[in-house]
Design an enzyme around this catalytic site. Structure first.
Site, mmCIF file in Angstrom:
data_model
loop_
_atom_site.group_PDB
_atom_site.id
_atom_site.type_symbol
_atom_site.label_atom_id
_atom_site.label_comp_id
_atom_site.label_asym_id
_atom_site.label_seq_id
_atom_site.Cartn_x
_atom_site.Cartn_y
_atom_site.Cartn_z
ATOM 1 N N ARG A 210 0.758 -1.577 -0.126
ATOM 2 C CA ARG A 210 0.190 -0.394 -0.115
ATOM 3 C C ARG A 210 1.058 1.308 -0.238
ATOM 4 O O ARG A 210 1.994 1.251 1.165
ATOM 5 C CB ARG A 210 -0.929 0.138 1.317
ATOM 6 N N GLU A 212 0.941 4.143 1.199
ATOM 7 C CA GLU A 212 0.381 5.232 2.213
ATOM 8 C C GLU A 212 1.463 6.091 2.406
ATOM 9 O O GLU A 212 2.767 5.964 2.744
ATOM 10 C CB GLU A 212 0.658 4.498 3.471
ATOM 11 N N ARG A 218 0.009 2.516 12.891
ATOM 12 C CA ARG A 218 -0.232 1.755 12.194
ATOM 13 C C ARG A 218 -0.354 1.332 11.195
ATOM 14 O O ARG A 218 -0.692 0.547 10.915
ATOM 15 C CB ARG A 218 -1.877 2.495 12.676
ATOM 16 N N HIS A 219 0.016 2.045 10.222
ATOM 17 C CA HIS A 219 0.290 1.633 8.730
ATOM 18 C C HIS A 219 1.886 1.222 8.302
ATOM 19 O O HIS A 219 3.039 2.133 8.235
ATOM 20 C CB HIS A 219 0.271 3.218 7.930
ATOM 21 N N GLU A 347 -7.645 -1.249 13.978
ATOM 22 C CA GLU A 347 -8.617 -2.201 13.053
ATOM 23 C C GLU A 347 -7.422 -3.171 12.662
ATOM 24 O O GLU A 347 -6.852 -2.922 12.163
ATOM 25 C CB GLU A 347 -9.433 -1.124 11.941
ATOM 26 N N SER A 350 -10.966 -6.374 8.290
ATOM 27 C CA SER A 350 -12.191 -6.085 7.214
ATOM 28 C C SER A 350 -12.694 -7.029 6.246
ATOM 29 O O SER A 350 -11.536 -8.092 6.137
ATOM 30 C CB SER A 350 -12.052 -4.765 6.908
ATOM 31 N N ARG A 398 -1.065 -6.249 12.700
ATOM 32 C CA ARG A 398 -2.087 -4.749 13.167
ATOM 33 C C ARG A 398 -2.467 -5.890 14.305
ATOM 34 O O ARG A 398 -2.984 -5.323 15.319
ATOM 35 C CB ARG A 398 -2.949 -4.983 12.245
HETATM 36 P P1 AMO Z 1 -8.462 -3.859 4.059
HETATM 37 O O1 AMO Z 1 -8.216 -2.789 2.918
HETATM 38 O O2 AMO Z 1 -9.456 -3.154 4.788
HETATM 39 O O3 AMO Z 1 -9.144 -4.763 3.031
HETATM 40 O O4 AMO Z 1 -7.456 -4.483 4.743
HETATM 41 C C1 AMO Z 1 -7.288 -5.547 5.776
HETATM 42 C C2 AMO Z 1 -7.255 -5.708 6.685
HETATM 43 O O5 AMO Z 1 -5.153 -5.256 6.739
HETATM 44 C C3 AMO Z 1 -4.547 -4.691 7.231
HETATM 45 N N1 AMO Z 1 -3.888 -3.670 6.370
HETATM 46 C C4 AMO Z 1 -2.308 -2.614 6.951
HETATM 47 N N2 AMO Z 1 -1.752 -3.436 7.911
HETATM 48 C C5 AMO Z 1 -0.872 -2.172 8.194
HETATM 49 N N3 AMO Z 1 -0.281 -1.333 6.949
HETATM 50 C C6 AMO Z 1 -1.349 -1.311 5.876
HETATM 51 N N4 AMO Z 1 -1.200 0.062 5.375
HETATM 52 C C7 AMO Z 1 -2.583 -2.350 6.354
HETATM 53 N N5 AMO Z 1 -4.120 -1.780 5.096
HETATM 54 C C8 AMO Z 1 -4.321 -2.800 5.291
HETATM 55 C C9 AMO Z 1 -4.984 -4.349 8.295
HETATM 56 C C10 AMO Z 1 -6.940 -3.567 7.416
HETATM 57 O O6 AMO Z 1 -8.257 -4.385 8.069
HETATM 58 N N6 AMO Z 1 -9.292 -7.015 0.337
HETATM 59 C C11 AMO Z 1 -10.366 -6.461 2.135
HETATM 60 C C12 AMO Z 1 -10.131 -7.340 3.003
HETATM 61 C C13 AMO Z 1 -11.530 -8.428 2.308
HETATM 62 O O7 AMO Z 1 -12.533 -7.699 2.154
HETATM 63 O O8 AMO Z 1 -11.517 -9.304 2.343
HETATM 64 C C14 AMO Z 1 -8.787 -5.825 2.003
HETATM 65 O O9 AMO Z 1 -7.452 -5.425 2.025
HETATM 66 O O10 AMO Z 1 -5.617 -4.872 9.755
#
Ligand code: AMO
Length: 424
Positions: A210, A212, A218-219, A347, A350, A398
């Site tokens: 990602r 970001e 948290r990211h 979070e 999801s 997370r």
């Molecule tokens: P989402 O984008 O909410 O959903 O990502 C799912 C989970 O991945 C983790 N996460 C991260 N952890 C650390 N750094 C990040 N940048 C980051 N981005 C996401 C979080 C998040 O809850 N396709 C959907 C999932 C689904 O519906 O099956 C998805 O990617 O814990």
């Protein structure tokens, strides 16, 4: 042998240990070396009068963090750590460390996170830090065991892809011959295609990327996602799998990582299932209706919510318009069959029941302003028989961060990638 395999009851036995020189105390006629290996510490005691002259001489010159091998006799000694010491017959320096050290391995001098990450190999020698990764290893093993027992198949999907799934702004473009390509944000589209392939229950533990923009605690720009997808079920079905999985992971960590939890000074409580569920609308009400219905809950809102609901809970039934195109709507189309799993304000996961009806899915893609053509490889799988299905993605770092109360997600990644860090 491992330090943990030696006990005071082995008094008189000959053993060989190998590891790093954690500490040296030279009292002139007596040298103490604390040897550290993966499992813990052993005291090597060298009284000048007892040990071989050459061995004593070598020990005098040893530099901290050098790698040594010691063969010697176990001696019961109440004052030594673990109740024994080793009197060496031989001591070999397998690899000498340079001095000064870039980072203290003993917990005596605290270092800032950047210095620690710059010297991560050394930082990871600290038992407090390596314990996090031993627990992470147990967590992934527990997840695999749990999902296999539930009949899930582990799969690997591509990380080089042609399309975004979670919104176009967070994509890393890569140079891929003549084509446009990106690092995958989520196995989302592929795990759904596998439902059309008839796999029924799949999971993947793999990297997600990602872009970001913001450095937060948290990211990460490269994280590990645990993804499942399951046919002939709905959002409630996969929520149950998720809560049972989390409870099982906590239980395994409590029973199998006692030592690591002790090193980290953590008392872990196994969460009760089922987890509390509140709807998005209820969350808005709990927050005093200050957030207009339909808006996402930002960090401040989630922090405020966490003062009202403790521990691990689900927020369900999110507004359809703030969820991705693949999420299925309820009969009242403003609300979706979606959920987030929260740990206080963080979070963890999801998920949702998916829109499996081709026409509606194509409409959703269009409605989000995305090009239907670029999703053709995905949409095709919805034209020739695909069961209703649901799934979720759980952020592994997370989960570790929340479970162990780490203040920064970088602590849960061996070599974290963030806005400014691509090395080591
Ligand atoms: P989402 O984008 O909410 O959903 O990502 C799912 C989970 O991945 C983790 N996460 C991260 N952890 C650390 N750094 C990040 N940048 C980051 N981005 C996401 C979080 C998040 O809850 N396709 C959907 C999932 C689904 O519906 O099956 C998805 O990617 O814990």
């Amino acid at each position: 042998m491992r330090s943990s395999a030696i006990t005071p009851e082995m008094d008189g036995a000959q053993v060989t240990v190998a590891g790093w020189v954690h500490e040296i105390r030279d009292l002139g006629g007596l040298i103490f070396i604390v040897l550290r290996d993966r499992e813990g510490f052993v005291q090597i005691t060298l009284p000048k009068k007892v040990v071989d002259k050459d061995v004593f001489k070598r020990a005098k010159k040893i530099l901290r963090e050098s790698v040594i091998k010691v063969e010697g006799i176990v001696k019961k000694e109440e004052k030594a750590p673990n109740g024994f010491e080793i009197i060496p017959k031989s001591l070999d320096i397998l690899n000498e460390s340079q001095a000064p050290l870039p980072l203290e391995v003993t917990e005596k001098v605290p270092a800032d996170l950047d210095t620690r990450l710059d010297n991560r190999f050394m930082d990871l020698r600290r038992p407090k830090i390596s314990s996090i990764f031993k627990i992470k290893s147990q967590v992934t093993k527990s997840i695999r065991d749990f999902l296999h027992n539930q009949g899930f198949i582990e799969v690997q999907t591509p990380k080089i892809v042609a399309t975004a799934t979670e919104g176009g702004t967070e994509l890393f473009p890569i140079s891929y011959f003549e084509k446009e390509a990106f690092l995958n944000q989520s196995p989302q589209l592929y795990k759904q295609i596998l439902m059309s392939a008839g796999f029924e229950k799949v999971y993947e533990i793999g990297p997600i990327f990602r872009a970001e923009e913001h450095n937060t605690t948290r990211h990460l720009n490269e994280a590990t996602s645990v993804d499942i997808e399951m046919s002939f079920t709905d959002h409630e079905g996969v929520m149950q799998i998720l809560e049972n999985l989390i409870a099982r992971v906590y239980e395994d960590v409590v029973t199998k990582c006692e030592k690591e939890l002790e090193i980290l000074e953590i008392k872990l409580e196994i969460p009760d299932t089922p987890f509390q569920r509140i709807t998005y609308t209820e969350a808005i009400e709990l927050l005093g209706n200050q957030i207009p219905w339909g808006e996402d809950l930002d960090l401040q809102a989630l922090k405020s919510l966490a003062t009202k609901i403790e521990g691990i809970y689900f927020i369900t039934d999110w507004p359809t318009k703030i969820k991705p195109f693949y999420v299925m709507a309820h009969e009242d189309e403003r609300i979706s069959k979606s959920f987030d799993l929260m740990h206080n304000y963080i979070e963890l996961a999801s998920g949702a029941q998916r829109e499996h009806r081709y026409e509606r899915l194509a409409e959703n893609i269009k409605a989000k302003g995305l090009s239907v053509e670029s999703f053709d490889f995905y949409l095709k799988a919805f034209r020739y028989g695909i069961p209703p299905h649901a799934g979720w993605g759980l952020g592994l770092e997370r989960l570790i961060m929340a479970m162990l109360g780490l203040s920064n997600i970088r602590e849960a990644m061996l070599f974290p990638r963030d806005r400014t860090r691509v090395s080591p």
